[in-house]
Scaffold this active site. Structure first.
Site, PDB file in Angstrom:
ATOM      1  CD  GLU A 293      13.837  -4.993   3.743  1.00 45.97           C
ATOM      2  OE1 GLU A 293      14.296  -4.673   4.846  1.00 45.97           O
ATOM      3  OE2 GLU A 293      14.277  -5.952   3.084  1.00 45.97           O
ATOM      4  CB  CYS A 327      11.788   2.381   8.250  1.00 47.77           C
ATOM      5  SG  CYS A 327      12.548   2.726   6.667  1.00 47.77           S
TER       6      CYS A 327
HETATM    7  P1  NAD Z   1       1.662  -0.836   8.956  1.00 55.50           P
HETATM    8  O1  NAD Z   1       2.301  -2.132   9.305  1.00 55.50           O
HETATM    9  O2  NAD Z   1       0.615  -0.307   9.832  1.00 55.50           O
HETATM   10  O3  NAD Z   1       0.996  -0.957   7.506  1.00 55.50           O
HETATM   11  C1  NAD Z   1       1.720  -1.438   6.394  1.00 55.50           C
HETATM   12  C2  NAD Z   1       0.753  -2.092   5.434  1.00 55.50           C
HETATM   13  O4  NAD Z   1       0.225  -3.264   6.066  1.00 55.50           O
HETATM   14  C3  NAD Z   1      -0.452  -1.203   5.088  1.00 55.50           C
HETATM   15  O5  NAD Z   1      -0.792  -1.384   3.740  1.00 55.50           O
HETATM   16  C4  NAD Z   1      -1.519  -1.739   6.019  1.00 55.50           C
HETATM   17  O6  NAD Z   1      -2.833  -1.507   5.555  1.00 55.50           O
HETATM   18  C5  NAD Z   1      -1.198  -3.213   6.027  1.00 55.50           C
HETATM   19  N1  NAD Z   1      -1.728  -3.904   7.202  1.00 55.50           N
HETATM   20  C6  NAD Z   1      -1.904  -3.410   8.452  1.00 55.50           C
HETATM   21  N2  NAD Z   1      -2.429  -4.350   9.259  1.00 55.50           N
HETATM   22  C7  NAD Z   1      -2.572  -5.467   8.507  1.00 55.50           C
HETATM   23  C8  NAD Z   1      -3.060  -6.775   8.763  1.00 55.50           C
HETATM   24  N3  NAD Z   1      -3.488  -7.124   9.966  1.00 55.50           N
HETATM   25  N4  NAD Z   1      -3.056  -7.655   7.748  1.00 55.50           N
HETATM   26  C9  NAD Z   1      -2.610  -7.312   6.540  1.00 55.50           C
HETATM   27  N5  NAD Z   1      -2.135  -6.091   6.220  1.00 55.50           N
HETATM   28  C10 NAD Z   1      -2.108  -5.180   7.195  1.00 55.50           C
HETATM   29  O7  NAD Z   1       2.856   0.212   8.736  1.00 55.50           O
HETATM   30  P2  NAD Z   1       2.744   1.773   8.404  1.00 55.50           P
HETATM   31  O8  NAD Z   1       2.269   2.496   9.606  1.00 55.50           O
HETATM   32  O9  NAD Z   1       2.047   1.998   7.105  1.00 55.50           O
HETATM   33  O10 NAD Z   1       4.288   2.082   8.137  1.00 55.50           O
HETATM   34  C11 NAD Z   1       5.175   2.301   9.187  1.00 55.50           C
HETATM   35  C12 NAD Z   1       5.990   1.064   9.488  1.00 55.50           C
HETATM   36  O11 NAD Z   1       6.673   0.645   8.311  1.00 55.50           O
HETATM   37  C13 NAD Z   1       7.076   1.335  10.513  1.00 55.50           C
HETATM   38  O12 NAD Z   1       7.181   0.240  11.385  1.00 55.50           O
HETATM   39  C14 NAD Z   1       8.331   1.475   9.659  1.00 55.50           C
HETATM   40  O13 NAD Z   1       9.530   1.216  10.358  1.00 55.50           O
HETATM   41  C15 NAD Z   1       8.070   0.501   8.570  1.00 55.50           C
HETATM   42  N6  NAD Z   1       8.823   0.806   7.360  1.00 55.50           N
HETATM   43  C16 NAD Z   1       9.928   0.067   7.103  1.00 55.50           C
HETATM   44  C17 NAD Z   1      10.700   0.336   5.985  1.00 55.50           C
HETATM   45  C18 NAD Z   1      11.944  -0.463   5.700  1.00 55.50           C
HETATM   46  O14 NAD Z   1      12.463  -0.356   4.602  1.00 55.50           O
HETATM   47  N7  NAD Z   1      12.435  -1.244   6.643  1.00 55.50           N
HETATM   48  C19 NAD Z   1      10.324   1.365   5.123  1.00 55.50           C
HETATM   49  C20 NAD Z   1       9.168   2.087   5.410  1.00 55.50           C
HETATM   50  C21 NAD Z   1       8.421   1.793   6.539  1.00 55.50           C
END
Ligand code: NAD
Length: 541
Positions: A293, A327
């Site tokens: 998501e 999100c």
């Molecule tokens: P992010 O993508 O920066 O991080 C999410 C997770 O991925 C974290 O645990 C992070 O450490 C990990 N991560 C980051 N880079 C990585 C890589 N290169 N390889 C592997 N793992 C990696 O997101 P965020 O800033 O924590 O959250 C915000 C984002 O999440 C927004 O885009 C938001 O829209 C989305 N979000 C979506 C939903 C949904 O249900 N659609 C819900 C909540 C948040």
């Protein structure tokens, strides 16, 4: 389950407490916050039920007070990640065979612990670590998390009850086996409930998990692990590794036993992980399940028949609660010319009354954005709007990171419906508004549909039923969660299953049975009561 068809407690949504002045919950949460703020904790890795201190640490600070340190957490090296994988695989031998009612009891207990003794703690930790107001913490860390835990138990029994037809000659049964191997949960900073639910729902279905939380959510992740531990999640079932996301993910995805990814976070990262899984596909013992998501560019459309006060309220709550870091947060709006003067005046009046600061001061409606990277990125877009002829900032536009990462609720008015902030996810307290001619309603709906790569949430405000229906049809693929006369945020487990399509994710609907289906691999068992003894069919004569 060998000795009864057990009914589980009927899941009900946890009531949201008010935290109004004079209430016990207000006193409890403030006391918990103060005590956390004034002490320092050390968060270990959690591998095989043990608290592992790697010696490599990072500090933790509240985003609204970034020079104040509230603790450290230990980060994993490659060996820790490999240990987390092998210990999970060992734990699977017993966990996957534990009767479902025993697994259910653990997670129902976890829900009750959060509803009671852990409520103030998990809310205070979320206020401090993720800069949520008490209301935002309550609807996330307490209520939504409790709802996930309770409803998932009910959904699990509904899945198990889904059985094929049988005849008097043969009995057909389906067993809902957990995935073979181990699963991987990667969680975002913005919801404590999502952080807890992603590993928990896979474990509930009998899977074993390696969980990598966000660096910006470690404090509340620790409280989640305290709850899981007290609820009785056995050693090795949920293992937590903090630290370098790339190294951790590379190690996990290189394992032949990797069998499922449960991801919530940004679109780019998810697509990279999917690609990486593709490159390893020949090494895996099974086809991994991939659930993600991701981002959104969520919209509000007002029809000329809409009530302008309701539209303004939808924008303020939808765009600025939790600093626009949901999100589902509204970040683009389309308002008809005839309604704009009224919507604008209500909007500016509301924004004028919004207080920003520490969540400890309960009169603040907004607090800080999550970290410096996010602050700088949003500030850059605000500055660009100040210098672009297509854009005008009509509210907010100031920011200050001296003490915390504070950004004013900001409204950009644009004459260009393709202006950058109409299309790109900023993940902050900024909404961009485009005014359309009333007679261009149908064209505007096309514009809404085509403007962004995302399709997560969206809302139509209209008192004209034909216009509402027109939007519902025109925007059928523009949002996985579509709202009529409501803000596009605030999905409730069991009521509005949540998820989007296009670049917003695989739409496996968290908060419904549909998500849990992804974490099982059904085994069909046919038992014939009297087996044939002659291979020849009658037609052979
Ligand atoms: P992010 O993508 O920066 O991080 C999410 C997770 O991925 C974290 O645990 C992070 O450490 C990990 N991560 C980051 N880079 C990585 C890589 N290169 N390889 C592997 N793992 C990696 O997101 P965020 O800033 O924590 O959250 C915000 C984002 O999440 C927004 O885009 C938001 O829209 C989305 N979000 C979506 C939903 C949904 O249900 N659609 C819900 C909540 C948040």
């Amino acid at each position: 389950m060998g000795k009864g068809f057990f009914n589980v407690p009927v899941a009900k949504n946890e009531p949201v407490l008010s935290y109004a002045p004079g209430t016990q919950e207000r006193e409890n949460v403030l006391q918990a916050y103060k005590s956390m703020y004034n002490s320092k904790i050390e968060v270990p890795l959690y591998i095989n039920g043990k608290h592992i201190k790697s010696g490599e640490t990072q500090t933790m600070s509240p985003p609204h007070d970034h020079q104040h340190i509230v603790g450290t957490y230990h980060t994993a090296n490659k060996t820790h990640v490999e240990q987390a994988i092998s210990t999970a695989l060992d734990a699977r031998k017993t966990w996957a065979n534990l009767p479902w009612e025993q697994r259910a009891a653990i997670f129902l207990r976890a829900a009750e612990l959060i509803a009671g003794p852990y409520r103030a703690k998990i809310n205070a930790a979320t206020m401090m670590a993720q800069s949520k107001t008490v209301h935002q913490a309550e609807i996330d860390a307490a209520c939504e998390f409790i709802d996930f835990l309770r409803f998932n138990v009910q959904f699990m029994t509904e899945i198990y009850a889904d059985q094929p037809k049988s005849t008097s000659a043969a009995w057909n049964r389906i067993e809902y086996r957990p995935l073979e191997g181990f699963t991987y949960a990667v969680t975002p900073f913005n919801f404590t409930a999502i952080a807890g639910n992603l590993p928990a729902c896979m474990a509930l279905m009998g899977n074993v998990v390696v969980w990598k939380p966000s660096d910006s959510q470690v404090y509340s992740a620790k409280i989640i692990m305290d709850v899981f531990n007290e609820a009785g999640v056995p050693p090795g079932v949920i293992n937590v590794v903090f630290g370098d996301p790339v190294m951790i993910t590379n190690t996990v995805l290189s394992s032949p036993d990797f069998s499922g990814l449960h991801f919530t976070g940004s679109t780019f990262v998810f697509k990279e992980l999917w690609k990486q899984i593709g490159t390893h596909i020949h090494n895996y013992k099974t086809y991994p399940r991939i659930v993600g998501e991701t981002g959104g560019k969520d919209f509000i459309v007002a029809h000329q028949s809409a009530n302008p006060k309701q539209v303004a309220t939808g924008i303020v709550r939808g765009a600025f609660e939790f600093q626009g870091q949901k999100c589902s947060a509204a970040s683009r709006a389309y308002i008809p010319e005839s309604l704009w003067a009224d919507v604008k005046s209500y909007l500016l009046e509301d924004i004028d009354s919004i207080k920003i600061g520490s969540p400890e001061d309960l009169s603040n409606f907004m607090t800080a954005v999550i970290h410096e990277g996010s602050f700088d990125k949003i500030a850059k877009y605000i500055d660009a709007a100040k210098n672009n002829a297509d854009a005008e900032i009509i509210a907010g536009g100031s920011y200050d990171k001296t003490k915390g990462y504070f950004i004013e609720p900001t409204v950009i008015l644009t004459t260009n419906p393709q202006y950058e902030t109409m299309c790109t996810e900023l993940f902050g307290p900024v909404i961009t508004i485009y005014i359309y001619k009333d007679e261009d309603y149908a064209k505007t709906l096309q514009l809404v549909d085509k403007t962004s790569d995302y399709a997560l949430t969206g809302a139509i405000f209209s008192t004209d039923r034909y216009a509402a229906n027109q939007a519902t049809e025109a925007l059928v693929n523009a949002a996985g969660n579509f709202y009529i006369n409501d803000k596009p945020t605030g999905a409730v487990v069991g009521q509005q299953p949540f998820g989007g399509a296009r670049a917003s994710g695989t739409n496996d609907k968290a908060g419904s049975a549909q998500n849990l289906w992804r974490w099982v691999s059904p085994r069909m068992i046919k038992e014939t009561f009297v087996s044939p003894t002659d291979y020849k069919y009658p037609f052979l004569g």
